[in-house]
Structure formats: C-alpha cells, structure tokens
Design an enzyme around this catalytic site. Structure first.
Site, PDB file in Angstrom:
ATOM      1  CB  CYS A   2      45.650  15.949  43.394  1.00 10.34           C
ATOM      2  SG  CYS A   2      45.207  15.297  41.796  1.00 10.34           S
ATOM      3  NE  ARG A  27      45.636  20.402  47.084  1.00 13.46           N
ATOM      4  CZ  ARG A  27      46.547  21.362  46.964  1.00 13.46           C
ATOM      5  NH1 ARG A  27      46.481  22.412  47.745  1.00 13.46           N
ATOM      6  NH2 ARG A  27      47.511  21.283  46.089  1.00 13.46           N
ATOM      7  CD1 TRP A  70      40.497  19.505  38.940  1.00 13.17           C
ATOM      8  CD2 TRP A  70      42.577  19.431  38.106  1.00 13.17           C
ATOM      9  NE1 TRP A  70      40.538  20.300  37.832  1.00 13.17           N
ATOM     10  CE2 TRP A  70      41.791  20.277  37.295  1.00 13.17           C
ATOM     11  CE3 TRP A  70      43.910  19.239  37.768  1.00 13.17           C
ATOM     12  CZ2 TRP A  70      42.296  20.931  36.181  1.00 13.17           C
ATOM     13  CZ3 TRP A  70      44.417  19.888  36.647  1.00 13.17           C
ATOM     14  CH2 TRP A  70      43.618  20.731  35.872  1.00 13.17           C
ATOM     15  CG  ASN A  94      49.037  17.847  44.015  1.00 16.02           C
ATOM     16  OD1 ASN A  94      48.536  17.983  42.896  1.00 16.02           O
ATOM     17  ND2 ASN A  94      49.390  18.875  44.778  1.00 16.02           N
ATOM     18  N   GLY A  95      50.435  16.361  41.362  1.00 13.10           N
ATOM     19  CA  GLY A  95      51.450  16.931  40.475  1.00 13.10           C
ATOM     20  C   GLY A  95      51.388  16.262  39.115  1.00 13.10           C
ATOM     21  CD  GLU A 462      36.591  38.034  40.547  1.00 14.29           C
ATOM     22  OE1 GLU A 462      37.444  37.872  39.671  1.00 14.29           O
ATOM     23  OE2 GLU A 462      36.311  37.156  41.387  1.00 14.29           O
ATOM     24  CE  LYS A 466      34.377  34.122  41.328  1.00 11.16           C
ATOM     25  NZ  LYS A 466      35.571  34.860  41.654  1.00 11.16           N
ATOM     26  CD  GLU A 469      35.575  30.031  39.525  1.00  8.75           C
ATOM     27  OE1 GLU A 469      35.374  31.247  39.728  1.00  8.75           O
ATOM     28  OE2 GLU A 469      36.447  29.374  40.114  1.00  8.75           O
ATOM     29  CG  HIS A 485      36.383  49.717  18.786  1.00  8.86           C
ATOM     30  ND1 HIS A 485      36.597  50.608  17.761  1.00  8.86           N
ATOM     31  CD2 HIS A 485      36.310  50.468  19.915  1.00  8.86           C
ATOM     32  CE1 HIS A 485      36.682  51.834  18.236  1.00  8.86           C
ATOM     33  NE2 HIS A 485      36.503  51.780  19.555  1.00  8.86           N
ATOM     34  CE  LYS A 584      39.498  28.767  47.548  1.00 13.40           C
ATOM     35  NZ  LYS A 584      38.779  29.646  46.612  1.00 13.40           N
TER      36      LYS A 584
HETATM   37  O1  M6R Z   1      45.110  30.832  45.013  1.00 12.62           O
HETATM   38  P1  M6R Z   1      45.200  31.851  43.936  1.00 12.62           P
HETATM   39  O2  M6R Z   1      44.654  33.193  44.348  1.00 12.62           O
HETATM   40  O3  M6R Z   1      46.582  31.989  43.366  1.00 12.62           O
HETATM   41  O4  M6R Z   1      44.283  31.324  42.763  1.00 12.62           O
HETATM   42  C1  M6R Z   1      44.281  31.962  41.524  1.00 12.62           C
HETATM   43  C2  M6R Z   1      43.115  31.512  40.676  1.00 12.62           C
HETATM   44  O5  M6R Z   1      43.232  30.149  40.376  1.00 12.62           O
HETATM   45  C3  M6R Z   1      41.774  31.755  41.369  1.00 12.62           C
HETATM   46  O6  M6R Z   1      41.636  33.082  41.743  1.00 12.62           O
HETATM   47  C4  M6R Z   1      40.608  31.379  40.432  1.00 12.62           C
HETATM   48  O7  M6R Z   1      40.600  32.237  39.335  1.00 12.62           O
HETATM   49  C5  M6R Z   1      39.305  31.428  41.207  1.00 12.62           C
HETATM   50  N1  M6R Z   1      38.787  30.099  41.364  1.00 12.62           N
HETATM   51  C6  M6R Z   1      38.241  32.233  40.556  1.00 12.62           C
HETATM   52  O8  M6R Z   1      37.089  32.268  41.331  1.00 12.62           O
END
Ligand code: M6R
Length: 589
Positions: A2, A27, A70, A94-95, A462, A466, A469, A485, A584
């Site tokens: 948010c 956000r 969000w 927000n929260g 990673e 991606k 996500e 395994h 984000k």
């Molecule tokens: O702002 P941060 O680096 O602490 O965020 C951590 C994760 O939320 C962030 O890296 C998330 O995994 C990404 N959206 C992945 O692409």
C-alpha cells in the site's frame, strides 16, 4: 505494501497526488483513491484497479490524500478502496491493525456502522469518536489504541490546509518542495516532486499545517529533524517497453554507479567489526536472500569464515544464536521490508552489529543499521527485482573482499576484476535473441527447473523466482546433485531444465545431471562461459555467457534468465511490472 501520500499545495493538489500515486503504484495496485478537502467538504474518488482508473476531471482542493492498495483485510473492491471517511475525517492507511476485530466490535456496540471490510476503517471511526475539537489529539489518542503496523495520513474537514500522519512499523517520510508539502510512504515516490525529505521514526507523528511540516511525539511536542536533499532519481523512467525491460537494460549503468559509490565508501568505521566479529549472519527476503546466499559462498570461499544466511522471516522467529560481537548483514533493496527490518532490530537488541545493504539511502533499515552500504541501482519500479539484484551481488562481493582484507590483510584476486562487470553485463545482452527464441518455444510449458551447483544454485534459484513471479509458471531452482533424490520423478517428455555451469571444476558434474534428465525426455539448456563445456554438452540448446572470473559470475549469469522470465511473461500475456497478488515493498510481515 500500500502506498499513501498526502499533499498540501499552493494550488490544486489533484495532479500532484495522482503523479505521486503513479510513482507509488508498485506498492499495490488492487485499488486507488483520493480525497481532497475544499470548503470544509471532502471530494472522494476511489475505485478497484490501478491509478489510471481514477483519472478524470480534477477534483478541487489544495489539501488531499491518496492511496494505492495491496489488499490485506477485505478483497479488492470499490468499497474497500481507501480513503475511508467517517464524520469529519478521511484517512489512508498502510499496514495491518492487528486488534481491528476487537475495536470494530466496540465501535459497533457504540452504534458505528462500517462501510468496508478493511481494518483501516476502524482507525478513522475511532478518530471520529475521539474528536473533541483537537485534530492532532484525536489522531494521537486513536493511535494509542492500535496494535500492529500503520502509516496513516488523515484529513479533518474542520482543518483546511492540514494533514496529520502517524507511523508505527510502516514507512513514512515528509517532503518539501517550493510549491507543496508532502507526506508519503516512499522516498522514490517523492523523487522529482520534493527537493528535501525527512523520514519519521516509529511512534512519531507528522503534522503539515500553516505551510510548515512538524514532527511531533504523541504529546504534540516538536521533535527536531534535519531534512536532506533528495538525490535525483536514476530511474529507467524514460524509454519504451516495460519498466522491467528498461531496468534490465540499465544493469550495466547501475553496476558502474554502484561500483563508483563503493569505491568512495569508507569502511574504516566498521573495520573493528569486520576484523573481529564472532559469528557472521546474512538476512534478507526473496531476491535479496539469493544475494545473501551468494555472499555466504564468497565469504566462506575466500575468507574461510562461516556465514549463517537466513530468510529474515525465519531468523526473527527462530531464536537465532546471535549475540554480542556478532555481525548481521541485512540486505534489502527497499530498506523497508518488514521481516528484514525486524530481523535487524532483533540482532541489534541482542548486541550484534548490523550492516545493511540498501538501494534507498534514507530507508528505515539504512537509518537503523550501524553501517549502511548504499548501492546505486537507481529507482526500481517493476515489482520483480532485476538491476537491484545485480547491484546487491556487487556490494556483497565488495564487502566479502573487505572482510578478506581485514582478516587476511589481502584482497581476493578477483577484487581487481570488479571493474569488468559492467562491460560483461552489457555483453550478456548478446544472449537475449536466444532467450527470445527459448521463451517462444517454452511459453506453453507447465513448469521448469533451473539447476546448478555451488554459487550457480543462487543464479538458478533467482531465475526460477523470476519465472514464478511474473510468468506464473511453476519453477524451481535446485541443486543439480539433489535432483535424483526425488525430484527427478517429475521429469517427463519436453520438461524444460535450464542448467547453469560456470564453475569449471563442477561443469562435468552438471553435465552428468543434464544427461540424466535428457535421457528421461527433458528439454535442456546449458549456460556457461566455457566454449569446451558448451561444445561437449548433450544439451538441446547452449548459451555462452561472457567470460568473467568464476566468483563474480552470478552478477552476469543471471541476466539472460531475468530477460527470459520477462519474455515468458509477455508472451504468456501478462504485465511484467505488476504481477498479480504482489507488491514491491513488503512492509507487512
Ligand atoms: O526490498 P527488498 O529487497 O527487501 O525486497 C525483498 C523481496 O520482497 C524482493 O526481493 C522480492 O523477492 C522481489 N519482488 C523478487 O523479484
């Protein structure tokens, strides 16, 4: 999660609010809304969906608040969109108010009717109930009853030109420009609008009134603050295509800027800790956790000291063996991730020294850490982290080299090669044509594996994150040697397996795994910088990575995978910048 914004402007603030909300949209984009105050009345426009959904004829008012949501409590809907209004008050939040159910029941018993399913509406109704003519006092009294996390911005129809805000465990920053005063969840969202900023700490209030910003405690006593100049944003905001594509394209420059900043960083203030820390921990979430794991590999490999790398969400609840004299490296692009912040706070409370690596110099984590390494990735708007990951790796390798220097009075051999990374990153773009072809070929896949050994597992993990996500495809990053395994059972005809093999000593082992999955029908792709490794492989497709020393390879090897995920996303018909269900900055746990 948010985004909240408030603005008191010398003229109508509608466009300023909307522009800020656009910048805050990463956000949350479940709903958007604004409330403007004019002649003692609120004009409210709010709707499910993104900020573009509420654009239209400007609303009137020089004082206003805005929100990008969000969803936590209550599904995304017009009704649950902020601002929420009760009596003389309008509020954005927000929260998470953890005691919202109890407060709601109390308020309902007193005759309040709620219009939404949100926890946030409880706050505005509480403020309205507690109001006896003093706006600030009502907000402070309401906050005293809240449990959980909040950053709120509140308007009162009795108080033109005034916004009262409060912060508890959710980020809040004030910003000043010539023609307007702001409060906002995020420093990047004020970039280009405000010239000076000052963040609030937990328990603090911000009041904008009579053309001034004041930081206050709960009793209304002023807290002195120093405003810092907002650094210009190196955002990939210009150009065409998605933010994610532009941010991948900006990796070489982000690496250059970060390396220049690292070379200016004076590590002397933390030399004693780097030299003598007992245990070393690394904590982070998501992509940043993969960077933290690569840091573990580098420190253990080069310095010979164990590093305990934990997801921050686990560290904070597992009673970690951290104590006096230990070093905790906390990695976070935003510097606002709730779990990483709490992990750092726990470490500090137990006497450990916290060193943070953040992209936002004035973020909560950077402020609370004993020492901060500020990377210079520039604003990252796409929810999927790309250039920030490459820069996190660079910072953490730099830090590993400092640890090596302070413990072994020498830098690792690869320290001199850090300067080759920006050019190597640029060279990695040469793989993109092939990634386009692979994405076109694999867009209908049901799932995929990314495998590797040693630090290549970080790259594999990673790459998989991606794909999950943004392309909404099941993907897993796996240790190549672990496949047989259990997981090998899932391999069937055409199942894609991407293998990253950048360690010469382990390349043959990786090839053996590829042979095992190939013979069970997998469609295999091998990534390596070694021509002979690629030439001798049984893989269906091979991709040659730029030649970089092996330790630093994760910075570069991930780039084709970032791009591949982006292309898979687009070809599967999704928006890479706004993946479903995500936001984000994860400021709630
Ligand atoms: O702002 P941060 O680096 O602490 O965020 C951590 C994760 O939320 C962030 O890296 C998330 O995994 C990404 N959206 C992945 O692409």
């Amino acid at each position: 999660m948010c985004g909240i914004i408030g603005c008191v402007s010398k003229e109508n603030c509608y466009e300023k609010l909307l522009a800020g909300m656009k910048r805050l949209e990463y956000r949350g984009y479940d709903s958007a809304g604004v409330a403007l105050l004019s002649d003692g009345k609120f004009a409210v426009r709010k709707r499910r969906g993104g900020v573009s959904g509420i654009a239209g004829a400007p609303l009137c008012g020089d004082t206003g608040i805005g929100h990008t949501r969000w969803a936590t409590h209550g599904k995304p809907s017009d009704r649950n969109a902020h601002p929420h209004v009760a009596g003389k008050f309008a509020l954005v939040h927000n929260g998470i108010v953890e005691n919202h159910a109890r407060l709601r029941a109390e308020l309902e018993a007193e005759g309040e009717s709620f219009l939404s399913e949100t926890d946030s509406e409880v706050i505005v109704r509480l403020i309205a109930r507690l109001y006896e003519g003093d706006f600030f006092a009502a907000v402070a009294a309401a906050c005293a009853r809240l449990e959980g996390s909040y950053a709120i911005a509140v308007l009162c129809s009795d108080c033109p030109g005034e916004i009262v805000c409060a912060r508890q465990k959710s980020p809040l920053v004030a910003g000043a420009a010539e023609d307007a005063l702001y409060v906002c969840s995020d420093i990047p969202a004020l970039c280009g609008a405000a010239s000076y900023i000052a963040p609030a700490a937990d328990g603090e209030f911000i009041r904008i009134a009579e053309g001034k910003i004041a930081f206050l405690d709960a009793q209304g006593r002023e807290i002195p603050k120093t405003f810092s100049r907002v650094e210009p944003c190196a955002a990939a905001e210009t150009g065409t295509g998605s933010f994610m594509e532009r941010e991948i394209a900006a990796i070489p420059r982000a690496l250059e800027d970060t390396l220049a900043a690292l070379r200016r960083t004076d590590f002397a203030p933390c030399a004693r800790v780097l030299r003598g820390a007992g245990k070393i921990f690394a904590v982070a979430c998501g992509t940043a956790l993969h960077a933290a794991l690569a840091f573990k590999d580098a420190v253990e490999g080069e310095v010979g000291v164990p590093v305990l790398a934990h997801p921050a969400s686990e560290f904070r609840y597992r009673d970690p063996l951290v104590g006096e004299g230990d070093l905790v490296v906390a990695v976070s692009q935003s510097g606002e991730t709730a779990d990483t912040l709490e992990a750092a706070r726990l470490a500090k409370a137990r006497g450990a020294y916290v060193l943070s690596v953040t992209n936002i110099a004035h973020s909560s984590l950077a402020q609370e850490a004993d020492f901060n390494i500020a990377m210079r990735a520039g604003a990252e708007i796409a929810v999927a982290a790309t250039k920030s990951y490459n820069c996190q790796l660079l910072c953490l390798y730099y830090l590993a080299a400092q640890l090596c220097f302070f413990r072994k009075t020498r830098f690792p051999a690869w320290f001199a090669e850090l300067g080759t990374l920006p050019a190597a990153a640029r060279e990695a773009f040469g793989c993109f044509a092939q990634m386009n072809e692979l994405a076109a070929r694999l867009q209908g896949a049901q799932g995929m594996y990314f495998i590797g050994r040693d630090s290549d597992v970080r790259t594999a993990a990673e790459g998989a994150l991606k794909v999950k996500e943004i392309a909404y495809l099941f993907a897993e990053g796996y240790c190549a040697g672990e496949l047989k395994h259990g997981t090998l059972a899932l391999i069937e005809e055409g199942f894609p397996v991407f293998a990253v093999a950048t360690r010469r000593a382990l390349a043959k082992k990786c090839e053996n795994t590829l042979a095992e999955v190939s013979s069970r029908g997998a469609y295999t792709v091998l990534f390596s910088q070694y021509e002979d490794v690629l030439a001798e492989s049984c893989a269906d497709a091979v991709c040659r990575l730029p030649a970089v020393c092996e330790r630093l390879m994760p910075v570069v090897a991930v780039i084709p995978l970032q791009y591949f995920a982006c292309r898979m996303c687009v070809l599967r018909g999704y928006d890479p910048d706004k993946p479903r269900n995500l936001a984000k900055s994860v400021t709630v746990e």
